[in-house]
Structure formats: structure tokens, C-alpha cells
Design an enzyme around this catalytic site. Structure first.
Site, PDB file in Angstrom:
ATOM      1  CG  ASP A 198       0.742 -12.245  -4.270  1.00 48.86           C
ATOM      2  OD1 ASP A 198       1.616 -11.412  -4.526  1.00 48.86           O
ATOM      3  OD2 ASP A 198      -0.483 -11.975  -4.251  1.00 48.86           O
ATOM      4  CG  HIS A 199       1.282  -9.679  -0.942  1.00 47.77           C
ATOM      5  ND1 HIS A 199       1.801  -8.411  -0.793  1.00 47.77           N
ATOM      6  CD2 HIS A 199       0.389  -9.604  -1.950  1.00 47.77           C
ATOM      7  CE1 HIS A 199       1.246  -7.601  -1.678  1.00 47.77           C
ATOM      8  NE2 HIS A 199       0.390  -8.304  -2.415  1.00 47.77           N
ATOM      9  CG  HIS A 233      -3.922  -5.696  -2.661  1.00 45.24           C
ATOM     10  ND1 HIS A 233      -2.932  -5.198  -1.846  1.00 45.24           N
ATOM     11  CD2 HIS A 233      -3.286  -6.433  -3.600  1.00 45.24           C
ATOM     12  CE1 HIS A 233      -1.761  -5.633  -2.260  1.00 45.24           C
ATOM     13  NE2 HIS A 233      -1.930  -6.381  -3.334  1.00 45.24           N
ATOM     14  N   GLY A 234      -8.222  -5.481  -3.774  1.00 45.33           N
ATOM     15  CA  GLY A 234      -9.651  -5.576  -3.484  1.00 45.33           C
ATOM     16  C   GLY A 234     -10.485  -4.689  -4.391  1.00 45.33           C
ATOM     17  CG  HIS A 268       0.831  -6.159  -6.117  1.00 45.94           C
ATOM     18  ND1 HIS A 268       0.706  -7.195  -5.237  1.00 45.94           N
ATOM     19  CD2 HIS A 268       2.071  -6.269  -6.660  1.00 45.94           C
ATOM     20  CE1 HIS A 268       1.812  -7.908  -5.230  1.00 45.94           C
ATOM     21  NE2 HIS A 268       2.669  -7.361  -6.084  1.00 45.94           N
ATOM     22  N   GLY A 269      -3.185  -5.265  -7.400  1.00 48.37           N
ATOM     23  CA  GLY A 269      -4.514  -4.651  -7.383  1.00 48.37           C
ATOM     24  C   GLY A 269      -5.113  -4.524  -8.765  1.00 48.37           C
ATOM     25  N   GLY A 270      -4.986  -5.589  -9.568  1.00 46.86           N
ATOM     26  CA  GLY A 270      -5.466  -5.522 -10.954  1.00 46.86           C
ATOM     27  C   GLY A 270      -6.986  -5.439 -11.096  1.00 46.86           C
ATOM     28  CB  THR A 297     -10.634  -8.857  -5.847  1.00 46.92           C
ATOM     29  OG1 THR A 297      -9.703  -8.627  -4.777  1.00 46.92           O
ATOM     30  CG2 THR A 297     -12.031  -8.590  -5.350  1.00 46.92           C
TER      31      THR A 297
HETATM   32  P1  13P Z   1      -6.763  -7.675  -6.676  1.00 47.55           P
HETATM   33  O1  13P Z   1      -7.338  -8.508  -5.582  1.00 47.55           O
HETATM   34  O2  13P Z   1      -7.164  -6.258  -6.574  1.00 47.55           O
HETATM   35  O3  13P Z   1      -7.009  -8.246  -8.023  1.00 47.55           O
HETATM   36  O4  13P Z   1      -5.182  -7.644  -6.436  1.00 47.55           O
HETATM   37  C1  13P Z   1      -4.451  -8.821  -6.598  1.00 47.55           C
HETATM   38  C2  13P Z   1      -3.075  -8.662  -6.087  1.00 47.55           C
HETATM   39  O5  13P Z   1      -2.442  -7.656  -6.241  1.00 47.55           O
HETATM   40  C3  13P Z   1      -2.491  -9.825  -5.405  1.00 47.55           C
HETATM   41  O6  13P Z   1      -1.256  -9.528  -4.849  1.00 47.55           O
END
Ligand code: 13P
Length: 274
Positions: A82-83, A177-178, A205-207, A230
Site C-alpha cells: 500500500d502507498h 486517512h485516519g 482509501h480512508g475506510g 485505522t
Molecule cells: P483508514 O486508516 O482511514 O482506514 O485508511 C486506510 C487506507 O486508506 C490505507 O491506505
């Protein structure tokens, strides 16, 4: 079971109208929890680790553990970087056997992001590995630094997909994210426009913190890989508190990671794929 390729999982998810959960892992407890959830639900999953997490979970340790757990699972599991930020790290993951990598060129001007993504596509091709890229800016970086959110434009998405032939495209639509400060406000109008002209499977992303209803809308509008990090880290951290000994703590952490994955597999409806 042989390792799954993210390209195949996402094309099946697109056909069936569901999303595959991509769960970030940093330890054996988390790997075990996610795999146990996938097996219990009989659903495929993606195990992933972000490059920024490698200082605490080195690739040469976490990578083989992810790959070995994926191969031993009785459901299809893809293993993803990832990333990815640098070509040497991406090359290491590919050589180790990761079945997909992300190149995050979202902070670069469009032409440079496309050129870098093409370089990664060329690196990944001999390994038959899939490649994910990102456009627009997701609020906050994966490592928690503040970054101004900027929605992807439909024009950029169309150009990017056409020029890069990438396998999966993360598009920023107000997600972060987070931990969200306030309720997330996703721009479904932008997603709808992107979907109209872009056939590539999209990635959310950022689920963590997104409502069930918004997840379902995202899936209906073409998001077929959804990243969760997260929520797992918080649940595992909480579960570790107050344990009487290390092994009780480890068991609680595994169960916590499993619970998070179970909940999201249900929402994403990925069990329809098997
Ligand atoms: P969260 O940390 O918000 O769940 O996002 C995860 C993410 O997008 C990892 O690339």
C-alpha cells in the site's frame, strides 16, 4: 491455495457489484485475525502493508508472513504493498512475491504521476503483478500527517486511466486517512462522473469512519477495493489493554482484528465472489 491476484479479484468484484476489503496489517496477530475472518465468511481479502509502516514492520519480516498466511488460507488472498513511494521498495515487494503494488504519485503534477505509474507498470509486468495508482489528494497521509484534501477531477481520472492502463485507481472524493474530524462528506457527484467515463476499478482509501450507507453507495458507483487500517489498529490497541499476560493479549488482538474484518466483509458483500 495459490495467491490471488488483485486484478482478478477486482474484475470479479466489478462484475458482481461488490468490493474486496483491503486490510492493513502490521503484526502476526492482525494477519491471523484478517485471515480467520475471511475463512469464516468464505470471502476473498487483500492483505496489505503501507511503505510508511515498514520502519516498525520491516518488509523482510512482515512480507513473508503475509505471503505464507495467504498461501495457507482456504480462500483467495492477494498480498499488496500500500502507498508505495519509492521504486526500490516496490521492486523488493515484487521480488518477494507480492501480487500487487500501489505507487502513490498523488502529490506530483499529473504528467509526472502518469510517468511514474508507467515506470511501476513496467516493473510489475514481468511478475504479472497488478498496479494501483492515486489521483487527487486524500485528506491526511497514511502515516497521519495533515495533507490538504483535494477531490480528483473526472477529466484527470479519464486521462490517467487512458495514459497509464493502471489496474486500479484510487480517487479522492473527500475521504481521509485516519480519524475523520466530523462526519465524512463524500462527493458522490464527482464519483458518478468518474464512473461514467472510466472503466478501471476504483479504490476507496480512508475506510475507517465511513458509514455503511456511504460504503454501499461507493460500491454501486465503482469502488471495488476498500482500504481499512485505522479501525483495525484502534481495535487491536484497545484489546491489548488490561491483558493478564502476553498470550492472552495476543489472542485478544487477533480476535479484535478478526471482528473488524468480519464487519467490513459483510458490508462489502465480498462473500458473493466464492
Ligand atoms: P483508514 O486508516 O482511514 O482506514 O485508511 C486506510 C487506507 O486508506 C490505507 O491506505
Amino acid at each position: 491455495m495459490p495467491l490471488a491476484n488483485m486484478r482478478d479479484l477486482l474484475s470479479q468484484a466489478k462484475e458482481k457489484g461488490c468490493a474486496v476489503g483491503a486490510f492493513s496489517v502490521s503484526s502476526l496477530d492482525m494477519i491471523g485475525g484478517v485471515i480467520a475472518a475471511a475463512e469464516e465468511k468464505n470471502a476473498p481479502v487483500i492483505l496489505q502493508v503501507a511503505q510508511c509502516r515498514l520502519p516498525s514492520s520491516p518488509l523482510h519480516l512482515i512480507g513473508p508472513a503475509m505471503l505464507s498466511a495467504a498461501k495457507a488460507a482456504c480462500v483467495p488472498v492477494a498480498v499488496h504493498l500500500d502507498h508505495g513511494l519509492t521504486l526500490p521498495c516496490i521492486r523488493d515487494a515484487l521480488e518477494m512475491g507480492f501480487t500487487s503494488v500501489m505507487i502513490d504519485g498523488s502529490s506530483l503534477p499529473m504528467e509526472e504521476n502518469i510517468a511514474l505509474t508507467r515506470q511501476v507498470m513496467a516493473l510489475a509486468s514481468p511478475f504479472h503483478a497488478a498496479v494501483e495508482a492515486e489521483i487527487g489528494r486524500v485528506g491526511k497521509t497514511e502515516s497521519g500527517q495533515d495533507a490538504p484534501a483535494q477531490c480528483a477531477s473526472p477529466e484527470d481520472a479519464i486521462l490517467f486511466a487512458k495514459e497509464s492502463h493502471v489496474d486500479a485507481l484510487a480517487v479522492a472524493i473527500g475521504n481521509a486517512h485516519g480519524v475523520y474530524s466530523g462526519a465524512p462528506r463524500l462527493h458522490f457527484d464527482i464519483l458518478e462522473e468518474i464512473r461514467k467515463y472510466c472503466a478501471v476499478p476504483l479504490v476507496l482509501h480512508g475506510g475507517t469512519g465511513i458509514s455503511e450507507e456511504d460504503f454501499r453507495r461507493c460500491i454501486a458507483l465503482g469502488m471495488h477495493k476498500i482500504n481499512i487500517a485505522t479501525a483495525t489498529f484502534q481495535a487491536v490497541c484497545h484489546a491489548a489493554q488490561g491483558a493478564s499476560d502476553y498470550f492472552a493479549m495476543s489472542g485478544s488482538m487477533t480476535r479484535a482484528a478478526k471482528e473488524v474484518a468480519l464487519r467490513h466483509i459483510d458490508i462489502f458483500n465480498s462473500a458473493v465472489l466464492l
